[in-house]
Design an enzyme around this catalytic site. Structure first.
Site, PDB file in Angstrom:
ATOM      1  N   LYS A 159      35.538  78.038  19.645  1.00 12.45           N
ATOM      2  CA  LYS A 159      36.303  77.246  20.619  1.00 12.45           C
ATOM      3  C   LYS A 159      35.736  77.512  21.997  1.00 12.45           C
ATOM      4  CE  LYS A 159      39.885  74.450  20.819  1.00 12.45           C
ATOM      5  NZ  LYS A 159      40.419  73.559  19.764  1.00 12.45           N
TER       6      LYS A 159
ATOM      7  N   ASP B 207      39.018  68.509  22.790  1.00 12.17           N
ATOM      8  CA  ASP B 207      40.359  69.098  22.666  1.00 12.17           C
ATOM      9  C   ASP B 207      41.108  68.588  23.907  1.00 12.17           C
ATOM     10  OD1 ASP B 207      41.911  71.265  20.973  1.00 12.17           O
ATOM     11  OD2 ASP B 207      42.378  71.759  23.033  1.00 12.17           O
TER      12      ASP B 207
HETATM   13  P1  NDP Z   1      44.900  65.313  25.089  1.00  5.90           P
HETATM   14  O1  NDP Z   1      44.359  65.906  26.322  1.00  5.90           O
HETATM   15  O2  NDP Z   1      44.407  63.975  24.653  1.00  5.90           O
HETATM   16  O3  NDP Z   1      46.479  65.237  25.158  1.00  5.90           O
HETATM   17  C1  NDP Z   1      47.318  66.343  25.400  1.00  5.90           C
HETATM   18  C2  NDP Z   1      48.673  65.769  25.689  1.00  5.90           C
HETATM   19  O4  NDP Z   1      49.685  66.752  25.841  1.00  5.90           O
HETATM   20  C3  NDP Z   1      48.648  65.008  26.992  1.00  5.90           C
HETATM   21  O5  NDP Z   1      49.457  63.881  26.827  1.00  5.90           O
HETATM   22  C4  NDP Z   1      49.252  66.025  27.962  1.00  5.90           C
HETATM   23  O6  NDP Z   1      49.772  65.465  29.101  1.00  5.90           O
HETATM   24  C5  NDP Z   1      50.327  66.560  27.102  1.00  5.90           C
HETATM   25  N1  NDP Z   1      50.834  67.825  27.594  1.00  5.90           N
HETATM   26  C6  NDP Z   1      50.182  68.862  28.168  1.00  5.90           C
HETATM   27  N2  NDP Z   1      51.022  69.853  28.461  1.00  5.90           N
HETATM   28  C7  NDP Z   1      52.236  69.420  28.067  1.00  5.90           C
HETATM   29  C8  NDP Z   1      53.519  69.985  28.094  1.00  5.90           C
HETATM   30  N3  NDP Z   1      53.719  71.199  28.612  1.00  5.90           N
HETATM   31  N4  NDP Z   1      54.541  69.259  27.567  1.00  5.90           N
HETATM   32  C9  NDP Z   1      54.356  68.041  27.039  1.00  5.90           C
HETATM   33  N5  NDP Z   1      53.155  67.442  27.005  1.00  5.90           N
HETATM   34  C10 NDP Z   1      52.118  68.138  27.502  1.00  5.90           C
HETATM   35  O7  NDP Z   1      44.686  66.388  23.951  1.00  5.90           O
HETATM   36  P2  NDP Z   1      44.735  66.198  22.392  1.00  5.90           P
HETATM   37  O8  NDP Z   1      45.674  65.129  22.010  1.00  5.90           O
HETATM   38  O9  NDP Z   1      43.346  66.139  21.925  1.00  5.90           O
HETATM   39  O10 NDP Z   1      45.306  67.604  21.954  1.00  5.90           O
HETATM   40  C11 NDP Z   1      46.711  67.858  21.805  1.00  5.90           C
HETATM   41  C12 NDP Z   1      46.923  69.082  20.925  1.00  5.90           C
HETATM   42  O11 NDP Z   1      46.327  68.862  19.647  1.00  5.90           O
HETATM   43  C13 NDP Z   1      46.300  70.385  21.444  1.00  5.90           C
HETATM   44  O12 NDP Z   1      47.105  71.472  21.040  1.00  5.90           O
HETATM   45  C14 NDP Z   1      44.979  70.448  20.690  1.00  5.90           C
HETATM   46  O13 NDP Z   1      44.490  71.771  20.592  1.00  5.90           O
HETATM   47  C15 NDP Z   1      45.423  69.927  19.334  1.00  5.90           C
HETATM   48  N6  NDP Z   1      44.373  69.413  18.478  1.00  5.90           N
HETATM   49  C16 NDP Z   1      43.506  68.459  18.911  1.00  5.90           C
HETATM   50  C17 NDP Z   1      42.549  67.966  18.045  1.00  5.90           C
HETATM   51  C18 NDP Z   1      41.647  66.860  18.451  1.00  5.90           C
HETATM   52  O14 NDP Z   1      40.896  66.416  17.588  1.00  5.90           O
HETATM   53  N7  NDP Z   1      41.668  66.381  19.671  1.00  5.90           N
HETATM   54  C19 NDP Z   1      42.402  68.486  16.688  1.00  5.90           C
HETATM   55  C20 NDP Z   1      43.421  69.438  16.315  1.00  5.90           C
HETATM   56  C21 NDP Z   1      44.346  69.881  17.191  1.00  5.90           C
HETATM   57  P3  NDP Z   1      48.938  65.687  30.438  1.00  5.90           P
HETATM   58  O15 NDP Z   1      47.568  65.231  30.151  1.00  5.90           O
HETATM   59  O16 NDP Z   1      49.668  64.812  31.382  1.00  5.90           O
HETATM   60  O17 NDP Z   1      48.980  67.149  30.772  1.00  5.90           O
HETATM   61  O1  2IT Z   2      41.674  72.077  17.362  1.00  3.86           O
HETATM   62  C1  2IT Z   2      40.849  71.365  16.759  1.00  3.86           C
HETATM   63  O2  2IT Z   2      40.721  71.408  15.537  1.00  3.86           O
HETATM   64  C2  2IT Z   2      40.029  70.441  17.545  1.00  3.86           C
HETATM   65  N1  2IT Z   2      40.199  70.364  18.747  1.00  3.86           N
HETATM   66  C3  2IT Z   2      38.949  69.643  16.893  1.00  3.86           C
HETATM   67  C4  2IT Z   2      37.703  70.464  16.729  1.00  3.86           C
HETATM   68  C5  2IT Z   2      36.516  69.721  16.209  1.00  3.86           C
HETATM   69  O3  2IT Z   2      35.461  70.379  16.133  1.00  3.86           O
HETATM   70  O4  2IT Z   2      36.594  68.546  15.890  1.00  3.86           O
END
Ligand code: NDP
Ligand code: 2IT
Length: 444
Positions: free
Chosen positions: A124, A164
């Site tokens: 990461k 992420d």
């Molecule tokens: P994004 O940046 O696209 O979205 C994150 C979202 O969460 C935004 O809408 C953000 O709002 C919001 N947010 C941040 N802090 C808070 C809070 N305290 N309360 C409520 N909402 C909040 O990220 P992702 O969608 O990619 O990631 C979201 C989660 O999923 C993370 O935990 C990430 O590690 C996990 N994840 C992501 C993967 C991926 O493929 N992208 C894979 C697996 C897990 P704002 O931007 O306004 O702060």
């Molecule tokens: O938390 C996660 O699994 C991710 N942000 C995606 C990682 C990846 O390599 O696609």
């Protein structure tokens, strides 16, 4: 292994690394029995080796703002474990990024990637750079500076970063462009790439889709489906968007999304153009979900609150770590929620998990339930290696079957007396594969 003793040693070695220690404790508690039943693990020091990253790169990224001022951000790549494949995991750009957070995420990623059945190790990275309020040109200069340092340490068979929080298609584009220039090759070095330059179809939707596929399998064990259910989703980012799309497609009504400013409750359901609007909101680079309530009359905004106070059947936390606490869990239970499936990494606090598990809700931990994102990254790597591009149906079918396999693995190791402890199941299944690979390969 004695978990308390081990944790005490780790706390002394890494004081204050709260999230990392929280993630390690959860895994150790799940695997304690199976570890102690297999003395070969102890003899090879598997636990002592798996809880420490192979290496951590720390570097600074200086970049010039549009106002001509010089800014400096801190950046990291935690290469945690590559026993079963190249280091693989996302990059997070968010002001809260620090080493403890990235170590927690890298540690989780080892077991998540192991569960996908694909050959990927865990890593990461990220930076405390905040893309909010920055111009495209500023984000580009930052990404270029970031890659100028990182490129020496990654490669398609070495370490393959992805997105992420705060790192989406735009950032991956800027990072990839710089890598290609420095390395003088076009290669599958990042996943989440654009469709025209090596990206996989379905990757943007994959984490959310996968989460819903996993929840669907959990519901099926109780003879339930998404049809007619109400769903609370948190966040309004990439993962939330994919989850809202798929849950709606399966006949559920998504009633909430949220941001750091509060949450939206839409009794009519967040579907169709409202889901598309989430992408617009996300791309606006503003830290707020409130504008939804100006755009759609049915959307009520609750300032400073979290969606878990609403009465729903299913909760999909998709925003950030520790966003669902004990009181939230009690409220969900009281309101009759039957299933919680984590799109985000570690969104439920340990106290919340205890409440959820004591009340025997279906509970899918992130390392199983959100593994669809990295699994589809793995499928992107396969397509890059083969110089091929698969159709939507091919990728989606593979993603679906991977999520079903992960569910099966959780049941295999987590079921007792007809109840499945998915935390235990996911941790044991994910751990055994990596631990056995480490045993086979000697002490290195
Ligand atoms: P994004 O940046 O696209 O979205 C994150 C979202 O969460 C935004 O809408 C953000 O709002 C919001 N947010 C941040 N802090 C808070 C809070 N305290 N309360 C409520 N909402 C909040 O990220 P992702 O969608 O990619 O990631 C979201 C989660 O999923 C993370 O935990 C990430 O590690 C996990 N994840 C992501 C993967 C991926 O493929 N992208 C894979 C697996 C897990 P704002 O931007 O306004 O702060
Ligand atoms: O938390 C996660 O699994 C991710 N942000 C995606 C990682 C990846 O390599 O696609």
């Amino acid at each position: 292994m004695n978990v308390d003793k081990l944790m005490l040693q780790l706390e002394q070695k890494h004081p204050g690394e709260v999230e990392y220690l929280q993630a390690v404790r959860e895994v150790l508690e799940s695997i304690e029995d199976i570890y102690n039943q297999n003395p070969q693990f102890e003899a090879a020091g598997i636990i002592e080796r798996i809880v420490e990253p192979d290496r951590i790169l720390t570097f600074k990224v200086p970049w010039v703002g549009d106002d001509g001022k010089v800014n400096v951000n801190l950046a990291y790549r935690v290469q945690f474990n590559n026993a079963i494949g190249p280091y693989k995991g996302g990059l997070r750009f968010h002001p809260s990024v620090n080493l403890s957070g990235l170590k927690f995420l890298g540690f989780e990623q080892i077991f998540k990637n192991s569960l996908t059945t694909l050959p990927m190790g865990g890593g990461k990275g990220g930076s405390d750079f905040d893309p909010k309020g920055k111009s495209d040109a500023e984000v580009m200069r930052f990404c270029q500076g970031f890659m100028m340092e990182l490129w020496k340490h990654i490669g398609p068979e070495t370490d393959v970063p992805a997105g992420d929080i705060g790192v989406g298609g735009r950032e991956i584009g800027f990072l990839y462009g710089m890598y290609r220039k420095l390395a003088r090759e076009n290669t599958g070095i990042l996943t989440g790439k654009g469709r025209n330059w090596g990206g996989s179809l379905i990757r943007p939707e994959a984490t959310g889709f996968g989460n819903v596929y996993f929840a669907k399998e959990m519901l099926a064990t109780k003879g339930e489906t998404f049809e007619g259910k109400t769903v609370a989703i948190s966040g309004f980012g990439n993962v939330s968007w994919g989850a809202a799309l798929k849950a709606t497609e399966l006949g559920a009504k998504v009633v909430t999304i949220s941001g750091p400013d509060g949450y939206i409750y839409d009794a009519e359901g967040i579907s169709g153009e409202k889901i598309n609007y989430m992408l617009e909101l996300r791309a606006s680079n503003n830290d707020v979900v409130k504008p939804y309530s100006y755009k759609f009359e049915s959307g009520q905004f609750f300032e400073g609150k979290r969606p878990w106070e609403q009465k729903v059947d299913i909760a999909l936390p998709c925003a950030i770590q520790n966003e669902l606490n004990k009181e939230d869990a009690e409220m969900l239970v009281k309101n009759g929620c039957i299933c919680i499936s984590e799109g985000a990494n570690m969104p439920c606090t340990p106290e919340a998990i205890e409440i959820i598990q004591n009340n025997k809700l279906l509970y899918g931990p992130g390392k199983a339930a959100n593994a669809g994102g990295v699994a589809t990254s793995g499928l992107e790597m396969s397509q890059n290696s083969m110089k091929l591009s698969w159709s939507i149906e091919e990728v989606d079918t593979k993603l679906h079957s991977i999520m079903c396999n992960i569910h099966e693995a959780c049941v295999k190791y987590g079921e007792t007396d007809g109840h499945v402890d998915y935390v235990k199941g996911a941790n044991i299944a994910g751990f055994l594969k990596v631990a056995n690979a480490m045993l086979d390969q000697g002490v290195i």
